[in-house]
Design a protein around this motif. Sequence first.
Motif, short mmCIF file in Angstrom:
data_model
loop_
_atom_site.label_atom_id
_atom_site.label_comp_id
_atom_site.label_asym_id
_atom_site.label_seq_id
_atom_site.Cartn_x
_atom_site.Cartn_y
_atom_site.Cartn_z
N PHE A 1 -71.57 -72.42 23.40
CA PHE A 1 -72.20 -74.29 24.18
C PHE A 1 -72.64 -74.73 22.17
CE2 PHE A 1 -74.81 -77.61 24.40
CZ PHE A 1 -74.28 -78.98 24.87
N PHE A 2 -73.31 -73.88 22.01
CA PHE A 2 -74.32 -74.32 20.21
C PHE A 2 -73.21 -74.37 19.42
CE2 PHE A 2 -77.91 -72.87 22.33
CZ PHE A 2 -78.84 -73.76 22.50
N ASN A 3 -71.90 -73.94 19.46
CA ASN A 3 -70.91 -73.60 18.74
C ASN A 3 -70.00 -74.96 18.46
OD1 ASN A 3 -71.16 -70.87 16.61
ND2 ASN A 3 -70.55 -69.69 18.67
N MET A 4 -69.67 -75.22 19.90
CA MET A 4 -69.17 -76.45 20.00
C MET A 4 -69.20 -77.46 19.71
SD MET A 4 -68.58 -77.39 24.27
CE MET A 4 -67.74 -75.71 25.19
N ILE A 5 -71.35 -77.54 19.76
CA ILE A 5 -71.69 -78.43 18.78
C ILE A 5 -71.66 -78.35 17.30
CG2 ILE A 5 -73.82 -79.29 19.14
CD1 ILE A 5 -75.40 -78.54 21.21
N LYS A 6 -71.54 -76.90 16.77
CA LYS A 6 -72.01 -77.28 15.89
C LYS A 6 -70.05 -77.66 14.73
CE LYS A 6 -72.72 -74.03 11.72
NZ LYS A 6 -73.19 -72.21 11.85
N GLU A 7 -68.93 -77.49 15.82
CA GLU A 7 -67.92 -77.79 15.03
C GLU A 7 -67.13 -79.69 15.44
OE1 GLU A 7 -64.15 -76.24 16.75
OE2 GLU A 7 -65.66 -74.54 17.28
N ILE A 8 -68.49 -80.07 16.33
CA ILE A 8 -68.56 -81.44 16.69
C ILE A 8 -69.19 -82.21 15.33
CG2 ILE A 8 -69.22 -83.63 18.61
CD1 ILE A 8 -68.47 -81.73 20.27
N GLN A 9 -70.00 -81.38 15.01
CA GLN A 9 -70.74 -82.43 14.43
C GLN A 9 -70.10 -82.22 13.12
OE1 GLN A 9 -72.73 -80.10 11.62
NE2 GLN A 9 -74.13 -81.98 11.14
N LYS A 10 -69.26 -80.91 12.62
CA LYS A 10 -68.88 -81.12 11.20
C LYS A 10 -67.69 -82.07 11.05
CE LYS A 10 -69.79 -76.07 9.82
NZ LYS A 10 -68.60 -74.41 10.24
N THR A 11 -66.80 -81.85 12.53
CA THR A 11 -65.84 -82.97 12.11
C THR A 11 -66.53 -84.24 12.70
OG1 THR A 11 -65.26 -81.30 14.02
CG2 THR A 11 -63.49 -82.67 13.60
N TYR A 12 -67.13 -84.84 13.05
CA TYR A 12 -67.20 -86.09 13.29
C TYR A 12 -68.48 -86.53 12.89
CZ TYR A 12 -63.68 -86.24 17.50
OH TYR A 12 -62.78 -85.00 17.85
N PHE A 13 -69.47 -86.08 13.50
CA PHE A 13 -70.76 -86.45 12.27
C PHE A 13 -71.92 -85.85 11.08
CE2 PHE A 13 -71.45 -86.11 17.02
CZ PHE A 13 -71.76 -87.30 17.35
N SER A 14 -70.51 -85.79 9.87
CA SER A 14 -71.20 -84.48 8.93
C SER A 14 -72.55 -84.52 8.67
CB SER A 14 -70.04 -84.02 7.74
OG SER A 14 -69.69 -85.96 7.79
N ASP A 15 -73.01 -86.02 8.23
CA ASP A 15 -73.85 -86.02 8.02
C ASP A 15 -74.63 -86.46 8.67
OD1 ASP A 15 -72.18 -87.94 7.22
OD2 ASP A 15 -73.24 -89.52 6.26
N ALA A 16 -74.31 -86.21 9.85
CA ALA A 16 -76.10 -86.86 10.95
C ALA A 16 -76.77 -85.65 11.00
CB ALA A 16 -75.22 -86.95 12.04
N ARG A 17 -77.83 -85.53 11.53
CA ARG A 17 -79.00 -84.63 11.70
C ARG A 17 -78.58 -84.41 13.76
NH1 ARG A 17 -84.42 -83.72 9.13
NH2 ARG A 17 -83.32 -83.10 7.55
N LEU A 18 -79.04 -83.44 14.24
CA LEU A 18 -79.03 -83.19 15.39
C LEU A 18 -79.85 -82.30 16.08
CD1 LEU A 18 -75.15 -81.84 15.92
CD2 LEU A 18 -76.33 -82.12 17.43
N TYR A 19 -79.94 -83.37 16.96
CA TYR A 19 -82.07 -82.53 17.87
C TYR A 19 -81.13 -82.13 18.70
CZ TYR A 19 -83.63 -85.77 14.20
OH TYR A 19 -83.66 -86.59 12.71
N LEU A 20 -81.53 -81.12 19.19
CA LEU A 20 -81.20 -80.48 20.66
C LEU A 20 -83.11 -80.87 21.32
CD1 LEU A 20 -79.38 -77.46 19.96
CD2 LEU A 20 -78.65 -79.00 20.97
N ALA A 21 -82.67 -81.70 22.48
CA ALA A 21 -83.73 -81.31 23.24
C ALA A 21 -83.66 -80.61 24.49
CB ALA A 21 -84.04 -83.30 23.72
N ILE A 22 -84.20 -80.10 24.48
CA ILE A 22 -84.21 -78.48 26.09
C ILE A 22 -85.27 -78.75 26.83
CG2 ILE A 22 -83.92 -76.14 26.06
CD1 ILE A 22 -82.91 -76.71 23.41
N THR A 23 -84.99 -78.70 27.82
CA THR A 23 -86.17 -78.59 28.68
C THR A 23 -87.25 -76.99 28.67
OG1 THR A 23 -86.96 -77.81 31.34
CG2 THR A 23 -85.04 -77.96 30.85
N GLU A 24 -88.32 -77.50 29.39
CA GLU A 24 -89.72 -76.15 28.87
C GLU A 24 -89.16 -74.92 29.15
OE1 GLU A 24 -93.47 -77.19 29.86
OE2 GLU A 24 -92.76 -78.87 31.37
N LYS A 25 -88.73 -75.45 30.83
CA LYS A 25 -88.27 -74.50 31.69
C LYS A 25 -87.23 -73.66 31.75
CE LYS A 25 -90.25 -77.17 35.13
NZ LYS A 25 -90.85 -77.06 37.33
#
Lengths: 364, 344
Positions: free
Chosen positions: B75-99
Amino acid sequence: MKKFLKPIEPFLDKGLNIAESFIHTHRTAHFLFGGLFDAFDGLLRSPKETTQTLPFIRNNYDVKRFMGAVLVALVGGWVLPAMYLFGWQCVIPKLLISFIAGTFIVDVLWVIIAREDHISEGGFVTCLFIPAILPPQAPLWLVGLGAALAILFRNILGGVGNNLVNPALFSRLFLTICFPAFLVTGYQMPLAGMQGTYAGLDAVTHATPFTAFKTNGEIPSYLSLLLGTETGSLGETCRLALIISGLWLMKIKVANWRIPVSYLGSVFVLSVFFSLIMGKTVAPPLFQLLSGGLIFGAFFMATDPITTTYNQTAKWIFGAGCGFVTVLIRDFTTLPEGVMYSILLMNLLAIPIQSLMVKIRYRL
Amino acid sequence: MKKETMGFKGGFHLLDAYPLSVCNIIDEISSDSTPETFQFPVFGQKIKHVIVNLCPTEPWALPNWVILKHKTIVFFNMIKEIQKTYFSDARLYLAITEKEDRVVEEARNFAGGEDWIRVFSLSAKYPQDDPVILTKIVLGMDVNFGQDTKPFGILILDPQTISAMHEQGIMRKDVTSRYLALSGTGLRENEIIHVELGTSVEKILKNKVREAVTFRVFINGPLRGKEITDFSQKIDWSVNNIVVLEEKNRKALFPMFKADELAFTTNLIGESRRCVYCNFCDDICPVDLEPALYYHSYVRGEKHKARLYNMGKCIECGLCSFICPSKLELQKIIIECKALGKHE
């Protein structure tokens, strides 16, 4: 408890349903007993209303449980210790009279006359307060009159949620004005360990620690004040039990922790201040904290949510104001105790404090 | 990186209050007609921040494992690919539950010291995943409730949308179905279903609802979603979950001894009373408002006054009505007073 109730449930449910349909189809019956039945039904069964607007699920916590928690805390805080200290013969009749006069006569009559929908559980709390704030030797008719007055006063103002001042304290103020003799002299030493003999009116009356201090400056040991082996109103003597049940109430968020903290804190600070200035003519700080109805008032009376401010910051001012008035009355007047007056006064002042804090907070 | 959980004042641990056990088998449901396809999100403005919301705080929401499938790295690699393709100069924030500390751990390892991605471990209190609170905590920016965040350059995506974007945009495959969480006391079993877009609610609920039970159906949860009475309504991409609650519209004896019986049904669980000033509503409010003030203004007939008390900040999470022991309809009052302001 659940297992025990299971076999009677179908019969009870059926009986209540029959009574309900009878009352709702007969006009005279509905006119006379409609409100009374709804009140009784409301104590046994949860209503059938469902949510119609967002959010569609609701928390499993209602006013009944809120008041139930106060009742439990009061039983643990003063009823049980008082039964040990003054004997059950002294406590049980007063409780019975208080409940009969308050909830079963005045509240029920009010429901029939004023056609309210339900008897509020707030009445039980008020009626449990009344014996606690009267002297142990108060006659039964005084307790009954107090409970009746408190409930009547609360209902006239519009029931739970519309109280201007704490009804139990208002009733005690009324009794203090009308029957000063009973409220000034009826104090006795606790009879701990003397169960079995009904001492009642034969017991020797004794001045409360504060009256004793004001007349000859003697201070009892702090341990006896904490454990409740000193004189005082029926419910206020065993401070240890009161503190424990008060802390429990604060933990389950029924009582707001800000009020006891600011109330006791301001009493302590102010009494230290006055002791430093005036020396031994005023009561020392620890004695102030542990005597009179301060602990009872701070944990149970002042925290009554309806009569305090809604704003959380204003609760600090409310508590500090209570402490200020209490210390002033205790140190500079001839009155033996100031907790009742301070809470009643601050209950009235809560309204302007609340609107002031709202104006400050929202910059109106 | 130090382990820390970020949160906010107020809120409520809904996940602990309503623990729902979900069946692990995923049911496939196909629609009768040709399924609709996933609409790829369009962004007009330049996106500067992308928040991936991996923090479901409602028990009836779609759990993370359905999308992550316990293969977080994929899944993280998926995110990386999307970031490279679509928002290459945006910063990504993963908001993950503490659980899910395992996912947090893996995300931290994956992010390493790279600049384009940040990992946040957030408290699992409801409504942590609300856009207003999410942007406030993750970016420190204030947005109003109901406001579109795209003009600020912020995009909030849920994991399912990420995986659909990946499939459609990068793998060039049409996405025609999505996962849904089905739960509630009106159902035989709580489960996850994989359903084609355009399927009607009626078809989904067939053979799943308990017999001899009156029920009400809510789309996107009973706290913030909406009730549907027309079951021919079709499922689209915005539907995340369906909650079917039992309608307990009868009196129950001795409610004090059986709390579990009425919980998670539509019953009010208590009588409506006057406000007792218990402060429960402002203790729980996630945006630090005093909902009882609105009620007091409302009953005095001064609706216009209610708006003075910061009402615009309200995110309509419904917690004040949820917690109120007097069962006051606080959220209804707030929405009514807000609507009054718009007309003027």
